[in-house]
Write an enzyme that holds these catalytic residues in place. Structure first.
Site, PDB file in Angstrom:
ATOM      1  N   ARG A  58       0.858  -1.211   0.000  1.00  0.00           N
ATOM      2  CA  ARG A  58       0.000   0.000   0.000  1.00  0.00           C
ATOM      3  C   ARG A  58       0.877   1.237   0.000  1.00  0.00           C
ATOM      4  O   ARG A  58       1.388   1.691   1.036  1.00  0.00           O
ATOM      5  CB  ARG A  58      -0.908   0.008   1.220  1.00  0.00           C
ATOM      6  CG  ARG A  58      -1.728   1.279   1.385  1.00  0.00           C
ATOM      7  CD  ARG A  58      -2.754   1.483   0.324  1.00  0.00           C
ATOM      8  NE  ARG A  58      -3.762   0.428   0.366  1.00  0.00           N
ATOM      9  CZ  ARG A  58      -4.635   0.208  -0.609  1.00  0.00           C
ATOM     10  NH1 ARG A  58      -4.605   0.951  -1.686  1.00  0.00           N
ATOM     11  NH2 ARG A  58      -5.518  -0.767  -0.517  1.00  0.00           N
ATOM     12  N   GLN A  76      -8.607  -6.293  -9.431  1.00  0.00           N
ATOM     13  CA  GLN A  76      -8.410  -4.834  -9.441  1.00  0.00           C
ATOM     14  C   GLN A  76      -6.956  -4.491  -9.745  1.00  0.00           C
ATOM     15  O   GLN A  76      -6.048  -4.999  -9.096  1.00  0.00           O
ATOM     16  CB  GLN A  76      -8.777  -4.301  -8.045  1.00  0.00           C
ATOM     17  CG  GLN A  76      -8.286  -2.921  -7.729  1.00  0.00           C
ATOM     18  CD  GLN A  76      -9.344  -1.838  -7.909  1.00  0.00           C
ATOM     19  OE1 GLN A  76     -10.211  -1.963  -8.766  1.00  0.00           O
ATOM     20  NE2 GLN A  76      -9.250  -0.807  -7.100  1.00  0.00           N
ATOM     21  N   ARG A  81       1.552  -6.120 -10.081  1.00  0.00           N
ATOM     22  CA  ARG A  81       1.995  -5.661  -8.750  1.00  0.00           C
ATOM     23  C   ARG A  81       1.949  -6.774  -7.695  1.00  0.00           C
ATOM     24  O   ARG A  81       2.387  -6.593  -6.568  1.00  0.00           O
ATOM     25  CB  ARG A  81       1.145  -4.470  -8.296  1.00  0.00           C
ATOM     26  CG  ARG A  81      -0.322  -4.818  -8.077  1.00  0.00           C
ATOM     27  CD  ARG A  81      -1.131  -3.626  -7.617  1.00  0.00           C
ATOM     28  NE  ARG A  81      -2.521  -4.011  -7.372  1.00  0.00           N
ATOM     29  CZ  ARG A  81      -3.372  -3.268  -6.690  1.00  0.00           C
ATOM     30  NH1 ARG A  81      -3.004  -2.079  -6.220  1.00  0.00           N
ATOM     31  NH2 ARG A  81      -4.608  -3.668  -6.488  1.00  0.00           N
ATOM     32  N   HIS A 159       0.731   3.875 -10.375  1.00  0.00           N
ATOM     33  CA  HIS A 159      -0.208   4.325  -9.335  1.00  0.00           C
ATOM     34  C   HIS A 159       0.547   5.050  -8.208  1.00  0.00           C
ATOM     35  O   HIS A 159       0.526   4.602  -7.063  1.00  0.00           O
ATOM     36  CB  HIS A 159      -0.924   3.083  -8.801  1.00  0.00           C
ATOM     37  CG  HIS A 159      -2.188   3.343  -8.053  1.00  0.00           C
ATOM     38  ND1 HIS A 159      -2.236   4.067  -6.891  1.00  0.00           N
ATOM     39  CD2 HIS A 159      -3.468   2.964  -8.295  1.00  0.00           C
ATOM     40  CE1 HIS A 159      -3.473   4.114  -6.450  1.00  0.00           C
ATOM     41  NE2 HIS A 159      -4.243   3.470  -7.276  1.00  0.00           N
ATOM     42  N   ASP A 204     -11.702  10.691  -6.976  1.00  0.00           N
ATOM     43  CA  ASP A 204     -11.240   9.521  -7.729  1.00  0.00           C
ATOM     44  C   ASP A 204     -11.582   9.785  -9.194  1.00  0.00           C
ATOM     45  O   ASP A 204     -12.629   9.375  -9.690  1.00  0.00           O
ATOM     46  CB  ASP A 204     -11.955   8.264  -7.218  1.00  0.00           C
ATOM     47  CG  ASP A 204     -11.312   7.000  -7.757  1.00  0.00           C
ATOM     48  OD1 ASP A 204     -11.645   5.905  -7.253  1.00  0.00           O
ATOM     49  OD2 ASP A 204     -10.471   7.105  -8.669  1.00  0.00           O
ATOM     50  N   GLU A 263      -1.598   9.644 -10.996  1.00  0.00           N
ATOM     51  CA  GLU A 263      -1.151   8.418 -11.672  1.00  0.00           C
ATOM     52  C   GLU A 263      -1.089   8.589 -13.192  1.00  0.00           C
ATOM     53  O   GLU A 263      -2.126   8.715 -13.843  1.00  0.00           O
ATOM     54  CB  GLU A 263      -2.116   7.295 -11.320  1.00  0.00           C
ATOM     55  CG  GLU A 263      -2.393   7.181  -9.823  1.00  0.00           C
ATOM     56  CD  GLU A 263      -3.637   6.394  -9.506  1.00  0.00           C
ATOM     57  OE1 GLU A 263      -3.997   5.517 -10.312  1.00  0.00           O
ATOM     58  OE2 GLU A 263      -4.259   6.669  -8.460  1.00  0.00           O
TER      59      GLU A 263
HETATM   60  O1  TA6 Z   1      -6.427   4.839  -8.634  1.00  0.00           O
HETATM   61  C1  TA6 Z   1      -7.602   4.994  -7.904  1.00  0.00           C
HETATM   62  C2  TA6 Z   1      -8.190   3.632  -7.605  1.00  0.00           C
HETATM   63  O2  TA6 Z   1      -8.630   2.991  -8.759  1.00  0.00           O
HETATM   64  C3  TA6 Z   1      -9.301   3.837  -6.577  1.00  0.00           C
HETATM   65  O3  TA6 Z   1     -10.564   3.552  -7.136  1.00  0.00           O
HETATM   66  C4  TA6 Z   1      -8.925   2.874  -5.449  1.00  0.00           C
HETATM   67  O4  TA6 Z   1      -9.504   1.612  -5.648  1.00  0.00           O
HETATM   68  C5  TA6 Z   1      -7.406   2.856  -5.591  1.00  0.00           C
HETATM   69  O5  TA6 Z   1      -7.201   2.779  -6.989  1.00  0.00           O
HETATM   70  C6  TA6 Z   1      -6.696   1.785  -4.791  1.00  0.00           C
HETATM   71  O6  TA6 Z   1      -6.914   0.534  -5.341  1.00  0.00           O
HETATM   72  P1  TA6 Z   1      -6.225  -0.737  -4.594  1.00  0.00           P
HETATM   73  O7  TA6 Z   1      -6.625  -1.939  -5.391  1.00  0.00           O
HETATM   74  O8  TA6 Z   1      -4.726  -0.511  -4.602  1.00  0.00           O
HETATM   75  O9  TA6 Z   1      -6.755  -0.718  -3.178  1.00  0.00           O
END
Ligand code: TA6
Length: 296
Positions: A58, A76, A81, A159, A204, A263
Protein backbone atom coordinates in the site's frame (compact mmCIF):
# COMPACT_ATOMS: atom_id res chain seq x y z
CA UNK A 1 22.49 -3.14 -4.48
CA UNK A 2 20.34 -6.16 -3.55
CA UNK A 3 19.08 -6.04 0.04
CA UNK A 4 16.47 -7.63 2.30
CA UNK A 5 13.39 -5.49 2.89
CA UNK A 6 10.30 -5.92 5.10
CA UNK A 7 9.37 -9.55 5.83
CA UNK A 8 12.62 -10.61 4.12
CA UNK A 9 11.38 -9.59 0.67
CA UNK A 10 14.23 -8.80 -1.76
CA UNK A 11 14.70 -5.20 -2.84
CA UNK A 12 17.16 -3.21 -4.90
CA UNK A 13 18.58 -0.01 -3.39
CA UNK A 14 19.69 2.68 -5.86
CA UNK A 15 22.00 5.45 -4.68
CA UNK A 16 23.03 8.49 -6.66
CA UNK A 17 26.34 10.22 -5.99
CA UNK A 18 24.73 13.42 -4.63
CA UNK A 19 22.85 11.48 -1.96
CA UNK A 20 19.42 10.77 -3.41
CA UNK A 21 18.20 7.18 -3.27
CA UNK A 22 15.37 4.86 -4.28
CA UNK A 23 14.24 1.35 -3.44
CA UNK A 24 12.30 -1.14 -5.55
CA UNK A 25 11.01 -4.51 -4.32
CA UNK A 26 11.24 -7.45 -6.69
CA UNK A 27 7.72 -8.19 -5.45
CA UNK A 28 5.55 -6.20 -7.82
CA UNK A 29 8.61 -4.30 -9.20
CA UNK A 30 7.28 -1.94 -6.58
CA UNK A 31 9.12 1.31 -5.87
CA UNK A 32 8.62 1.98 -2.15
CA UNK A 33 11.10 4.77 -1.53
CA UNK A 34 12.45 7.84 -3.33
CA UNK A 35 14.56 10.19 -1.21
CA UNK A 36 16.07 13.55 -2.14
CA UNK A 37 19.68 14.47 -1.35
CA UNK A 38 18.58 15.63 2.13
CA UNK A 39 17.29 12.13 2.83
CA UNK A 40 13.64 13.27 2.81
CA UNK A 41 11.16 10.56 1.76
CA UNK A 42 9.07 11.83 -1.16
CA UNK A 43 6.72 8.86 -1.63
CA UNK A 44 3.94 7.78 0.73
CA UNK A 45 3.86 4.21 2.03
CA UNK A 46 1.24 3.34 4.63
CA UNK A 47 2.49 2.44 8.10
CA UNK A 48 0.04 -0.46 7.81
CA UNK A 49 1.33 -1.73 4.46
CA UNK A 50 1.42 -5.53 4.67
CA UNK A 51 4.41 -6.51 2.47
CA UNK A 52 2.71 -9.91 2.32
CA UNK A 53 2.01 -11.51 -1.09
CA UNK A 54 -0.47 -11.75 -2.71
CA UNK A 55 -1.56 -8.36 -1.31
CA UNK A 56 -0.01 -5.38 -3.09
CA UNK A 57 2.13 -3.03 -0.99
CA UNK A 58 0.00 0.00 0.00
CA UNK A 59 1.83 3.05 -1.29
CA UNK A 60 4.94 3.82 -3.34
CA UNK A 61 4.38 3.19 -7.07
CA UNK A 62 2.22 0.11 -7.76
CA UNK A 63 2.32 -0.98 -11.41
CA UNK A 64 -1.23 -1.43 -12.72
CA UNK A 65 -1.06 -3.92 -15.63
CA UNK A 66 -2.69 -5.40 -17.74
CA UNK A 67 -5.87 -3.82 -16.40
CA UNK A 68 -6.34 -0.51 -14.60
CA UNK A 69 -9.20 -0.54 -12.06
CA UNK A 70 -11.91 -3.12 -11.58
CA UNK A 71 -13.77 -2.99 -14.88
CA UNK A 72 -12.61 -6.17 -16.59
CA UNK A 73 -12.02 -9.90 -16.11
CA UNK A 74 -8.95 -9.55 -13.88
CA UNK A 75 -8.55 -8.55 -10.25
CA UNK A 76 -8.41 -4.83 -9.44
CA UNK A 77 -5.43 -3.22 -11.22
CA UNK A 78 -4.35 -6.48 -12.86
CA UNK A 79 -1.63 -8.72 -11.43
CA UNK A 80 1.81 -7.21 -12.25
CA UNK A 81 1.99 -5.66 -8.75
CA UNK A 82 1.28 -9.06 -7.18
CA UNK A 83 4.03 -11.00 -8.93
CA UNK A 84 7.74 -11.56 -8.22
CA UNK A 85 9.79 -9.93 -10.96
CA UNK A 86 13.44 -10.75 -11.69
CA UNK A 87 16.46 -8.58 -12.41
CA UNK A 88 17.12 -8.41 -16.16
CA UNK A 89 20.91 -8.55 -16.42
CA UNK A 90 20.98 -8.32 -20.20
CA UNK A 91 18.20 -6.03 -21.39
CA UNK A 92 17.88 -5.04 -25.05
CA UNK A 93 19.45 -1.63 -25.75
CA UNK A 94 17.49 1.16 -24.13
CA UNK A 95 15.70 3.50 -26.56
CA UNK A 96 16.40 6.65 -24.55
CA UNK A 97 19.65 7.47 -22.68
CA UNK A 98 19.24 7.15 -18.92
CA UNK A 99 22.04 9.58 -17.95
CA UNK A 100 22.63 7.61 -14.83
CA UNK A 101 24.53 4.69 -13.44
CA UNK A 102 21.95 4.27 -10.65
CA UNK A 103 19.39 2.06 -12.33
CA UNK A 104 18.01 -1.46 -12.40
CA UNK A 105 16.12 -3.39 -15.07
CA UNK A 106 13.36 -5.74 -13.91
CA UNK A 107 11.40 -8.16 -16.06
CA UNK A 108 8.09 -10.02 -15.81
CA UNK A 109 6.96 -12.84 -18.06
CA UNK A 110 3.70 -14.73 -17.53
CA UNK A 111 3.72 -17.95 -15.51
CA UNK A 112 1.60 -20.95 -16.53
CA UNK A 113 -0.95 -19.72 -13.98
CA UNK A 114 -0.95 -16.22 -15.43
CA UNK A 115 -1.56 -17.55 -18.94
CA UNK A 116 -4.71 -19.21 -17.61
CA UNK A 117 -6.15 -15.89 -16.46
CA UNK A 118 -4.72 -13.72 -19.26
CA UNK A 119 -3.92 -15.97 -22.25
CA UNK A 120 -1.03 -13.99 -23.73
CA UNK A 121 2.79 -14.12 -23.85
CA UNK A 122 4.62 -10.88 -23.15
CA UNK A 123 7.84 -9.44 -21.81
CA UNK A 124 7.32 -6.50 -19.46
CA UNK A 125 10.57 -4.67 -18.71
CA UNK A 126 10.70 -1.89 -16.13
CA UNK A 127 13.76 0.32 -15.74
CA UNK A 128 13.93 2.29 -12.48
CA UNK A 129 16.60 5.00 -12.60
CA UNK A 130 17.78 7.88 -10.44
CA UNK A 131 18.85 10.86 -12.53
CA UNK A 132 21.82 13.13 -11.70
CA UNK A 133 19.54 15.68 -9.98
CA UNK A 134 17.71 13.01 -7.99
CA UNK A 135 14.85 12.65 -10.46
CA UNK A 136 13.16 9.25 -10.44
CA UNK A 137 12.51 7.75 -13.86
CA UNK A 138 10.34 4.72 -14.57
CA UNK A 139 10.27 3.33 -18.08
CA UNK A 140 8.01 0.41 -18.96
CA UNK A 141 8.39 -1.60 -22.14
CA UNK A 142 5.75 -4.20 -22.94
CA UNK A 143 6.34 -6.50 -25.90
CA UNK A 144 3.81 -8.96 -27.34
CA UNK A 145 5.66 -12.29 -27.69
CA UNK A 146 2.62 -14.33 -28.73
CA UNK A 147 3.55 -17.09 -31.21
CA UNK A 148 -0.08 -17.67 -32.17
CA UNK A 149 -0.30 -14.40 -34.08
CA UNK A 150 -2.72 -12.97 -31.54
CA UNK A 151 -2.66 -9.27 -30.59
CA UNK A 152 -3.48 -8.27 -27.01
CA UNK A 153 -4.97 -5.18 -25.41
CA UNK A 154 -4.22 -3.68 -21.99
CA UNK A 155 -4.58 -0.59 -19.84
CA UNK A 156 -1.83 0.70 -17.57
CA UNK A 157 -1.00 3.09 -14.72
CA UNK A 158 1.92 4.07 -12.50
CA UNK A 159 -0.21 4.32 -9.33
CA UNK A 160 2.10 6.84 -7.63
CA UNK A 161 1.45 7.83 -3.99
CA UNK A 162 3.09 11.21 -3.27
CA UNK A 163 3.87 12.18 0.31
CA UNK A 164 2.31 15.57 1.17
CA UNK A 165 2.35 17.57 4.41
CA UNK A 166 -1.39 18.32 4.46
CA UNK A 167 -3.83 17.37 1.67
CA UNK A 168 -5.95 20.43 2.47
CA UNK A 169 -3.02 22.62 1.41
CA UNK A 170 -2.13 20.84 -1.82
CA UNK A 171 -2.88 22.10 -5.34
CA UNK A 172 -2.52 20.28 -8.64
CA UNK A 173 -1.80 22.28 -11.78
CA UNK A 174 -2.09 21.04 -15.35
CA UNK A 175 -5.49 19.35 -15.25
CA UNK A 176 -7.66 22.48 -15.36
CA UNK A 177 -10.56 22.53 -17.89
CA UNK A 178 -9.89 18.90 -18.95
CA UNK A 179 -12.56 16.22 -19.26
CA UNK A 180 -12.49 13.45 -16.67
CA UNK A 181 -14.34 10.24 -15.83
CA UNK A 182 -15.57 10.31 -12.23
CA UNK A 183 -14.93 6.92 -10.64
CA UNK A 184 -17.30 7.89 -7.84
CA UNK A 185 -20.13 8.35 -10.35
CA UNK A 186 -19.90 5.23 -12.52
CA UNK A 187 -17.15 6.83 -14.60
CA UNK A 188 -19.58 9.48 -15.88
CA UNK A 189 -17.77 12.14 -17.93
CA UNK A 190 -17.44 15.72 -16.67
CA UNK A 191 -15.33 18.79 -17.44
CA UNK A 192 -12.98 20.19 -14.78
CA UNK A 193 -13.32 23.82 -13.74
CA UNK A 194 -10.78 26.44 -14.71
CA UNK A 195 -8.27 26.60 -11.91
CA UNK A 196 -5.89 24.39 -9.97
CA UNK A 197 -7.35 21.37 -8.16
CA UNK A 198 -7.71 21.58 -4.38
CA UNK A 199 -8.91 18.86 -2.01
CA UNK A 200 -11.56 18.79 0.68
CA UNK A 201 -13.20 15.36 0.17
CA UNK A 202 -12.77 11.97 -1.50
CA UNK A 203 -11.65 12.27 -5.12
CA UNK A 204 -11.24 9.52 -7.73
CA UNK A 205 -11.05 11.02 -11.23
CA UNK A 206 -9.52 9.81 -14.49
CA UNK A 207 -8.43 12.92 -16.42
CA UNK A 208 -8.27 12.40 -20.18
CA UNK A 209 -5.73 13.55 -22.77
CA UNK A 210 -3.65 15.35 -20.14
CA UNK A 211 -0.48 17.39 -20.76
CA UNK A 212 3.00 15.87 -20.53
CA UNK A 213 3.67 17.85 -17.36
CA UNK A 214 1.58 17.89 -14.15
CA UNK A 215 2.56 19.76 -10.96
CA UNK A 216 1.63 18.93 -7.36
CA UNK A 217 2.30 21.82 -4.98
CA UNK A 218 2.85 21.20 -1.27
CA UNK A 219 2.31 24.49 0.53
CA UNK A 220 3.87 23.70 3.91
CA UNK A 221 7.01 22.10 2.43
CA UNK A 222 7.25 24.80 -0.27
CA UNK A 223 7.88 21.89 -2.62
CA UNK A 224 6.48 21.00 -6.03
CA UNK A 225 6.42 17.49 -7.47
CA UNK A 226 6.58 17.50 -11.25
CA UNK A 227 5.45 14.51 -13.30
CA UNK A 228 6.69 14.39 -16.87
CA UNK A 229 5.18 11.52 -18.83
CA UNK A 230 5.34 9.97 -22.27
CA UNK A 231 3.03 7.37 -23.78
CA UNK A 232 0.56 7.90 -20.91
CA UNK A 233 -2.21 10.27 -22.02
CA UNK A 234 -4.40 10.02 -18.92
CA UNK A 235 -3.90 10.91 -15.25
CA UNK A 236 -5.80 9.54 -12.25
CA UNK A 237 -6.18 11.69 -9.13
CA UNK A 238 -7.18 9.81 -5.99
CA UNK A 239 -7.53 10.48 -2.31
CA UNK A 240 -9.73 8.08 -0.30
CA UNK A 241 -10.50 10.68 2.44
CA UNK A 242 -11.69 9.61 5.90
CA UNK A 243 -14.49 7.10 5.27
CA UNK A 244 -12.64 5.02 2.64
CA UNK A 245 -9.41 5.32 4.67
CA UNK A 246 -11.13 3.65 7.62
CA UNK A 247 -12.40 0.88 5.33
CA UNK A 248 -8.86 -0.09 4.19
CA UNK A 249 -7.12 -2.51 6.58
CA UNK A 250 -3.68 -1.59 5.20
CA UNK A 251 -4.16 2.17 5.50
CA UNK A 252 -4.18 4.31 8.66
CA UNK A 253 -7.36 6.24 9.46
CA UNK A 254 -5.60 9.62 9.26
CA UNK A 255 -3.10 8.79 6.54
CA UNK A 256 -5.29 10.29 3.81
CA UNK A 257 -4.13 13.70 5.07
CA UNK A 258 -0.57 12.99 4.04
CA UNK A 259 -0.86 11.44 0.59
CA UNK A 260 -2.18 12.11 -2.89
CA UNK A 261 -2.16 9.70 -5.83
CA UNK A 262 -1.53 11.28 -9.23
CA UNK A 263 -1.15 8.42 -11.67
CA UNK A 264 0.26 8.64 -15.18
CA UNK A 265 -1.93 6.20 -17.08
CA UNK A 266 -3.31 4.85 -20.34
CA UNK A 267 -6.93 3.99 -19.60
CA UNK A 268 -9.53 5.64 -21.88
CA UNK A 269 -7.84 4.34 -25.01
CA UNK A 270 -6.48 0.88 -24.27
CA UNK A 271 -3.23 -0.19 -25.93
CA UNK A 272 -3.23 -2.99 -28.50
CA UNK A 273 -0.01 -4.73 -29.55
CA UNK A 274 0.42 -7.22 -32.39
CA UNK A 275 3.01 -9.98 -31.91
CA UNK A 276 6.48 -8.44 -32.00
CA UNK A 277 5.23 -4.92 -31.26
CA UNK A 278 6.43 -3.04 -28.18
CA UNK A 279 4.81 -0.24 -26.15
CA UNK A 280 6.78 2.23 -24.02
CA UNK A 281 5.40 4.25 -21.11
CA UNK A 282 7.62 6.61 -19.16
CA UNK A 283 7.23 8.84 -16.15
CA UNK A 284 9.91 11.11 -14.69
CA UNK A 285 9.34 12.52 -11.22
CA UNK A 286 11.16 15.49 -9.78
CA UNK A 287 10.75 17.42 -6.52
CA UNK A 288 11.69 21.08 -6.75
CA UNK A 289 11.51 23.96 -4.26
CA UNK A 290 8.46 26.10 -5.01
CA UNK A 291 7.34 29.48 -3.79
CA UNK A 292 3.61 28.88 -3.93
CA UNK A 293 1.14 30.98 -1.99
CA UNK A 294 -2.15 29.20 -1.39
CA UNK A 295 -5.27 30.88 -2.67
CA UNK A 296 -3.65 32.62 -5.62
O1 TA6 B 1 -6.43 4.84 -8.63
C1 TA6 B 1 -7.60 4.99 -7.90
C2 TA6 B 1 -8.19 3.63 -7.61
O2 TA6 B 1 -8.63 2.99 -8.76
C3 TA6 B 1 -9.30 3.84 -6.58
O3 TA6 B 1 -10.56 3.55 -7.14
C4 TA6 B 1 -8.92 2.87 -5.45
O4 TA6 B 1 -9.50 1.61 -5.65
C5 TA6 B 1 -7.41 2.86 -5.59
O5 TA6 B 1 -7.20 2.78 -6.99
C6 TA6 B 1 -6.70 1.78 -4.79
O6 TA6 B 1 -6.91 0.53 -5.34
P1 TA6 B 1 -6.23 -0.74 -4.59
O7 TA6 B 1 -6.63 -1.94 -5.39
O8 TA6 B 1 -4.73 -0.51 -4.60
O9 TA6 B 1 -6.76 -0.72 -3.18
Amino acid sequence: ELAKGVNGLDKIVLRESRGSSAEVYLYGAHVTSWKNDHGEELLFVSNKALYKPPKAIRGGIPICFPQFGGLGPLEQHGFARNRFWTVDTDPPPFPTPTYSKAYVDLILRPSEEDIKIWPHSYEFRLRVALGPGGDLMLTSRVRNTNTDGKPFTFTFAYHTYFSVSDISEVRVEGLETLDYLDNLKYRERFTEQGDALTFESEVDKIYLSTPTKIAILDHEKKRTFVIRKDGLPDAVVWNPWDKKAKAMADFGDDEYKHMLCVEAAAIEKSITLKPGEEWKGRQELSAVPSSYCSGQ
